[in-house]
Design a protein around this motif. Structure first.
Motif, mmCIF file in Angstrom:
data_model
loop_
_atom_site.group_PDB
_atom_site.id
_atom_site.type_symbol
_atom_site.label_atom_id
_atom_site.label_comp_id
_atom_site.label_asym_id
_atom_site.label_seq_id
_atom_site.Cartn_x
_atom_site.Cartn_y
_atom_site.Cartn_z
ATOM 1 N N LYS A 89 -39.257 -20.123 -11.724
ATOM 2 C CA LYS A 89 -38.369 -19.429 -10.781
ATOM 3 C C LYS A 89 -38.873 -18.006 -10.592
ATOM 4 C CE LYS A 89 -33.805 -18.163 -9.372
ATOM 5 N NZ LYS A 89 -32.420 -17.943 -9.679
ATOM 6 N N LEU A 90 -39.113 -17.676 -9.338
ATOM 7 C CA LEU A 90 -39.636 -16.380 -8.933
ATOM 8 C C LEU A 90 -38.624 -15.687 -8.037
ATOM 9 C CD1 LEU A 90 -41.890 -14.252 -8.350
ATOM 10 C CD2 LEU A 90 -42.724 -15.832 -6.585
ATOM 11 N N PHE A 116 -48.498 -17.181 -6.353
ATOM 12 C CA PHE A 116 -48.016 -17.920 -7.531
ATOM 13 C C PHE A 116 -48.459 -19.381 -7.470
ATOM 14 C CE2 PHE A 116 -45.682 -14.264 -8.712
ATOM 15 C CZ PHE A 116 -45.197 -14.466 -10.001
ATOM 16 N N GLN A 117 -48.457 -19.987 -6.292
ATOM 17 C CA GLN A 117 -48.890 -21.384 -6.177
ATOM 18 C C GLN A 117 -50.362 -21.541 -6.543
ATOM 19 O OE1 GLN A 117 -47.599 -22.124 -2.119
ATOM 20 N NE2 GLN A 117 -45.863 -23.355 -2.825
ATOM 21 N N LYS A 118 -51.172 -20.560 -6.201
ATOM 22 C CA LYS A 118 -52.597 -20.629 -6.549
ATOM 23 C C LYS A 118 -52.815 -20.442 -8.043
ATOM 24 C CE LYS A 118 -54.556 -19.435 -2.115
ATOM 25 N NZ LYS A 118 -55.241 -18.437 -1.297
ATOM 26 N N SER A 158 -47.529 -26.156 -11.346
ATOM 27 C CA SER A 158 -46.092 -25.908 -11.459
ATOM 28 C C SER A 158 -45.453 -25.919 -10.083
ATOM 29 C CB SER A 158 -45.835 -24.541 -12.109
ATOM 30 O OG SER A 158 -46.347 -24.498 -13.419
ATOM 31 N N LYS A 159 -44.167 -26.184 -10.083
ATOM 32 C CA LYS A 159 -43.382 -26.080 -8.853
ATOM 33 C C LYS A 159 -42.771 -24.681 -8.845
ATOM 34 C CE LYS A 159 -39.547 -28.076 -6.302
ATOM 35 N NZ LYS A 159 -38.496 -29.104 -6.286
ATOM 36 N N ILE A 160 -43.044 -23.912 -7.797
ATOM 37 C CA ILE A 160 -42.550 -22.544 -7.699
ATOM 38 C C ILE A 160 -41.278 -22.541 -6.859
ATOM 39 C CG2 ILE A 160 -43.080 -20.159 -7.083
ATOM 40 C CD1 ILE A 160 -45.010 -21.428 -9.200
ATOM 41 N N LEU A 161 -40.196 -22.108 -7.464
ATOM 42 C CA LEU A 161 -38.932 -21.930 -6.757
ATOM 43 C C LEU A 161 -38.796 -20.445 -6.470
ATOM 44 C CD1 LEU A 161 -36.751 -24.092 -9.178
ATOM 45 C CD2 LEU A 161 -37.859 -24.829 -7.061
#
Length: 178
Positions: free
Chosen positions: A5-6, A23-25, A30-33
């Motif tokens: 969680k961001l 963050f996705q890179k 991970s799944k970034i929320l």
């Protein structure tokens, strides 16, 4: 798949997008929320020094953490101006807080044209000055000065993204930093 969680200390879609992409890179398994949150920077609307701009980014991240404590990371992104050697340059600072500590990085800088410099000296914020000079509307939530001046070879999100990745270095090398 792990969820991260961001909280982005802004509702600006460009800042949310560049934070999410960075963050996705970095955390590609991970799944970034992501959540955008409007919080104060406690610096001028148009920071005029490197130090003030960094302080604004740090304050935004800290204020986002206080307002939404149930996250893994909080990121402040602050655009600023400096005037070295009779030029005016634009840049941004990225400041990331996590449970282990913090990371920060600065974007590249670029010189602003004299017309924009004049308007900023009159107390007008860069995004508004861009709109006035280039006959745009709300460019700071779109391609920004960097996009306008590079003819969209680099838009605002792609300009910020490498600094987001660089600010994450301590978090992916924890044994070296924390």
């Amino acid at each position: 798949m792990k969820e991260i969680k961001l909280v982005v200390a802004s509702k600006n879609p460009v800042k949310i997008q560049c934070a999410l992409q960075g963050f996705q890179k970095v955390f590609n398994h991970s799944k970034i929320l992501v959540e955008g949150l409007s919080v104060p920077s406690h610096v001028a609307d148009q920071p005029m020094t490197d130090a003030e701009t960094l302080q604004g980014a740090k304050n935004r991240a800290t204020n986002a953490q206080a307002a939404s404590p149930n996250a893994d990371f909080w990121i402040g992104i602050e655009g600023g101006i400096a005037e070295p050697e009779d030029k005016m340059e634009a840049f941004a600072w990225i400041y990331i807080l996590g449970s282990e500590g913090s990371g920060k990085a600065r974007t590249a800088s670029f010189d602003l044209p004299p017309k924009i410099r004049e308007l900023i000296h009159q107390g007008i914020e860069l995004g508004i000055a861009d709109d006035m000079v280039f006959k745009r509307s709300n460019s700071k939530q779109k391609n920004g000065a960097v996009g306008i001046l590079t003819h969209d070879l680099i838009d605002r999100a792609s300009y910020y993204e490498p600094a987001v990745i660089l600010a994450l270095i301590p978090f992916v090398n924890q044994e070296l930093y924390f």
